[in-house]
Design an enzyme around this catalytic site. Sequence first.
Site: not given
Ligand code: NAD
Length: 496
Positions: A152, A250, A284, A463
């Site tokens: 995102n 995060e 997020c 961060e």
């Molecule tokens: P996601 O957890 O599906 O994926 C995030 C990353 O993790 C991707 O690069 C994905 O390929 C990788 N990943 C997936 N499975 C994995 C595994 N088993 N081992 C290691 N890596 C793996 O999340 P998303 O759909 O890409 O993003 C949306 C989420 O991110 C929402 O929950 C949002 O709130 C959160 N987010 C949080 C912040 C924050 O700063 N708190 C900022 C942006 C997004």
Amino acid sequence: MAETFLNYIDGKWVPAASEETFLDINPARPGEVVGEFQRSGADDVDAAVGAATRAHEEWRKTPAPLRGEVVARATRLLTERKPELAETITREMGKVLVDSGYDVQGAITSGEYMSGEGRRMFGDTVPSGLPNRLAMSIREPVGVVGIVTPWNLPMLMPAWKLFPALVCGNTVVVKPAEDTPMTAVRFFEILEEAGIPPGVANLVTGYGPEAGHPLVTHPDVDMVSFTGSRAVGRQIAISAGEDLKHVSLEMGGKNALVVLDDADVSEAVTGALWGGFSTAGQRCTASSRLVVDHKVADDVVAGLVEGIERLVVGDPLDTETNLGPLINRKQLDRVHSYTEVGQEEGAQLVVGGEKLEEGFDGGYFYSPTLFDHASPNMRIAQEEIFGPTITVIRVDGYDEAIEVANGTRYGLSAAVYTRDTGRALRAVRDLEAGLVYLNAPTIGSEIHLPFGGVKDTGNGHRESGTAAIDQFTELKTVFLDYSGTLQRAHIDEPID
Ligand code: NAD
């Protein structure tokens, strides 16, 4: 034919060992392929971690101001190319240009701040309790950092992690989200042009289980920096715990925007529309829950309906558009399933709740959606939907508002609208969140302050700002004795 893009390992652009690839598509027009990317696996991750491990010795000894110079050069290139980078983000991620510009600007501002850290990165210098002795702490890099990022914020997120990690003397391997590899490749082209030495920063594209998992569990990775969903973050925390790796997480949010009975309703509505629907709610920090005093709730809901009717959903490259598509088909289905859940749970669907198909080129568009009269424990009020859905919960007075706002497992960001200074300050004290906004929505942080959440949103790290420097360094405490004799702390200290 789509252009094929490669991984960046040890200063070279290379294909995945398996020679397999995957397609990155434009969510506004799924027929349009943005590019073909390497479907990396454990072998590629191993090669990247090997390169980062070899490069670490020299990079950690490179003076921090020179490390900062590389970041500064990359930042200048990001600035020069901001418009084209924003367009790349919009094409592969679907958010409107103004949101993509924010994404690039977040990376630029991070680079500006972090490059200067190369000349600060303060430790402590304190008086020693013993004569003829200097006492201080200095900062050292953690080692090899595995960075895993979500889709995102495809430019800002890698930059927020990579820039401080590099300035602190770490070497890194980045695994960007599979939905947004193009932005990551463009970022690494810039790093290369800025003169990053081979092996210091490496990129492997691919899927989470295939490329992310081997990275976060690799024995030579000293630290994992992850932003993404709670489910994946939790798994990473478990495996990192087994190996005693440093890990910074995060994760998600279910951010409350509280409107008290003395609020400027019109301001609150404007804030809620921006907080809830910017990036089509895929942030997020999205203001996904509105906790509204019943005395002003009718006015707030009426204002939201009016505002939603004015929102333009469509081509995100068109500057008149307010909401682009969702990231992919799966997310579109997921967001819609929450509309069905909300209705089944008995909340009132006021507007929206539809997949937009007619005239949308097969893109993953969803109508901005408003639920009213939700109760705090409904799933639509508890779970992160990550789409253009705002859920209104009506409450009676300050205490109930705070109780409801705090009543989720997440704790990223929260906002309160009130004209009463006393209540505002109480809310700052009482809201369980890593970021609190007064008379402003829950989104939009600044680089020189810490960013992160409490409760299930994070694991205690932050961060951005100097908190990022804390994350990516180890402290070494140093005593320099020039007394010429044995001095014993706590025994010989001249205290009577
Ligand atoms: P996601 O957890 O599906 O994926 C995030 C990353 O993790 C991707 O690069 C994905 O390929 C990788 N990943 C997936 N499975 C994995 C595994 N088993 N081992 C290691 N890596 C793996 O999340 P998303 O759909 O890409 O993003 C949306 C989420 O991110 C929402 O929950 C949002 O709130 C959160 N987010 C949080 C912040 C924050 O700063 N708190 C900022 C942006 C997004």
